[in-house]
Design an enzyme around this catalytic site. Sequence first.
Site, PDB file in Angstrom:
ATOM      1  N   ASP A 133      45.946  48.900  42.670  1.00 44.65           N
ATOM      2  CA  ASP A 133      46.532  49.770  41.660  1.00 44.65           C
ATOM      3  C   ASP A 133      46.764  48.996  40.363  1.00 44.65           C
ATOM      4  OD1 ASP A 133      47.502  52.110  40.643  1.00 44.65           O
ATOM      5  OD2 ASP A 133      49.405  52.081  41.721  1.00 44.65           O
ATOM      6  N   GLY A 134      46.579  49.683  39.245  1.00 42.28           N
ATOM      7  CA  GLY A 134      46.906  49.085  37.950  1.00 42.28           C
ATOM      8  C   GLY A 134      45.719  48.749  37.073  1.00 42.28           C
ATOM      9  N   ARG A 156      46.093  50.584  33.703  1.00 45.57           N
ATOM     10  CA  ARG A 156      47.184  50.018  32.899  1.00 45.57           C
ATOM     11  C   ARG A 156      46.817  48.628  32.373  1.00 45.57           C
ATOM     12  NH1 ARG A 156      51.697  51.337  37.210  1.00 45.57           N
ATOM     13  NH2 ARG A 156      49.831  51.981  38.345  1.00 45.57           N
ATOM     14  N   TRP A 157      46.073  47.868  33.175  1.00 44.16           N
ATOM     15  CA  TRP A 157      45.616  46.549  32.729  1.00 44.16           C
ATOM     16  C   TRP A 157      44.765  46.694  31.462  1.00 44.16           C
ATOM     17  CZ3 TRP A 157      41.027  44.100  31.762  1.00 44.16           C
ATOM     18  CH2 TRP A 157      41.042  42.701  31.722  1.00 44.16           C
ATOM     19  N   HIS A 173      38.706  49.131  35.534  1.00 47.60           N
ATOM     20  CA  HIS A 173      38.116  49.292  36.872  1.00 47.60           C
ATOM     21  C   HIS A 173      37.052  48.220  37.122  1.00 47.60           C
ATOM     22  CE1 HIS A 173      40.340  52.903  37.519  1.00 47.60           C
ATOM     23  NE2 HIS A 173      39.704  53.603  36.602  1.00 47.60           N
ATOM     24  N   GLU A 205      42.197  62.240  46.552  1.00 47.30           N
ATOM     25  CA  GLU A 205      42.893  62.815  45.390  1.00 47.30           C
ATOM     26  C   GLU A 205      42.312  62.345  44.055  1.00 47.30           C
ATOM     27  OE1 GLU A 205      44.912  63.396  48.900  1.00 47.30           O
ATOM     28  OE2 GLU A 205      44.663  61.380  48.042  1.00 47.30           O
ATOM     29  N   TRP A 218      39.469  62.576  42.916  1.00 46.60           N
ATOM     30  CA  TRP A 218      38.518  63.514  42.328  1.00 46.60           C
ATOM     31  C   TRP A 218      39.174  64.336  41.222  1.00 46.60           C
ATOM     32  CZ3 TRP A 218      33.675  62.558  43.522  1.00 46.60           C
ATOM     33  CH2 TRP A 218      33.349  62.035  44.788  1.00 46.60           C
ATOM     34  N   ARG A 249      40.824  63.218  38.766  1.00 49.09           N
ATOM     35  CA  ARG A 249      40.805  62.495  37.491  1.00 49.09           C
ATOM     36  C   ARG A 249      39.742  63.084  36.563  1.00 49.09           C
ATOM     37  NH1 ARG A 249      41.761  56.036  38.786  1.00 49.09           N
ATOM     38  NH2 ARG A 249      43.688  56.308  39.973  1.00 49.09           N
ATOM     39  N   LEU A 307      34.822  37.384  57.541  1.00 46.29           N
ATOM     40  CA  LEU A 307      35.802  38.408  57.209  1.00 46.29           C
ATOM     41  C   LEU A 307      35.262  39.795  57.541  1.00 46.29           C
ATOM     42  CD1 LEU A 307      38.569  38.974  55.756  1.00 46.29           C
ATOM     43  CD2 LEU A 307      37.206  39.425  53.705  1.00 46.29           C
ATOM     44  N   ILE A 327      52.824  54.794  49.633  1.00 48.43           N
ATOM     45  CA  ILE A 327      51.536  54.479  50.252  1.00 48.43           C
ATOM     46  C   ILE A 327      50.437  55.460  49.863  1.00 48.43           C
ATOM     47  CG2 ILE A 327      52.591  53.248  52.168  1.00 48.43           C
ATOM     48  CD1 ILE A 327      52.003  55.690  53.942  1.00 48.43           C
ATOM     49  N   SER A 328      50.791  56.544  49.168  1.00 47.93           N
ATOM     50  CA  SER A 328      49.792  57.450  48.582  1.00 47.93           C
ATOM     51  C   SER A 328      48.712  57.890  49.569  1.00 47.93           C
ATOM     52  CB  SER A 328      49.155  56.800  47.344  1.00 47.93           C
ATOM     53  OG  SER A 328      50.130  56.595  46.345  1.00 47.93           O
TER      54      SER A 328
END
Length: 243
Positions: free
Chosen positions: A16-17, A20-21, A33, A63, A65, A67, A127, A195-196
């Site tokens: 997230d962010g 805003r960044w 992004h 959710e 979509w 935007r 990983l 947690i959205s």
Amino acid sequence: MSEEKKIPMHLAIILDGNGRWAKKRGLPRNFGHLKGCDNVEPVCKAAFDLGIKYVTMYAFSTENWKRPQSEVDELMKLLAKYMKDAMKLSVKHNMRVRIIGDKTGLSDELNKLITELEELSKDFTGLQFQIAINYGGRDEIRRAFKNILIKAEKDGVSYSELAENISEELISKNLDTADIPDPDLMIRTSGEQRISNYMIWQLAYTEYFFTDTLWPDFSKKDLEEAIEFYSGRERRFGGLKKG
């Protein structure tokens, strides 16, 4: 980080962010992004170096979509580009990559890239990296129950028999994360403390760590701070404190 630290086996992250960044720097949201996408590899590498086996990142929710269409289109292009980049990264790092979420809502092009990436990396033992795309926790549970009902009908199992035998284990086996352990630690960047709709079944006993750091700025130092927090928690899973 000292050897005494408890290391989570599975780390979930809400990225997230990014917007805003970019806004703080007078840049378009899509540049944020892009910068956030560039931060995925170093964080995954840092996590694996610290001893974490599974990392699951929330990239695009059901959710998202809602935007603006221009932003959604750019995000889809970015995700397609990342699938191509991840093919090289998976080979470079011996990293298995899987996509969780409702893939039927994605384009044919993106699904083709996802299939190629998952097939290429399926036997890699480094990983274990999951990317949540078109993912929602409630939707995942809905799809799990749909699959359970379809299979029961196919096998000739009555609803009363199914109701008698349905269990948490059966539901877990029909989630996108069927063969992946539940997260031990969930990190959300940018200061939001919710947690959205992310892995709401799997996060039932997960430790939550919220940081004000915006995702593009999230570093190994921030990750170590989160693990320090996790290491100090006593996970009782509903039981009593020992001693």
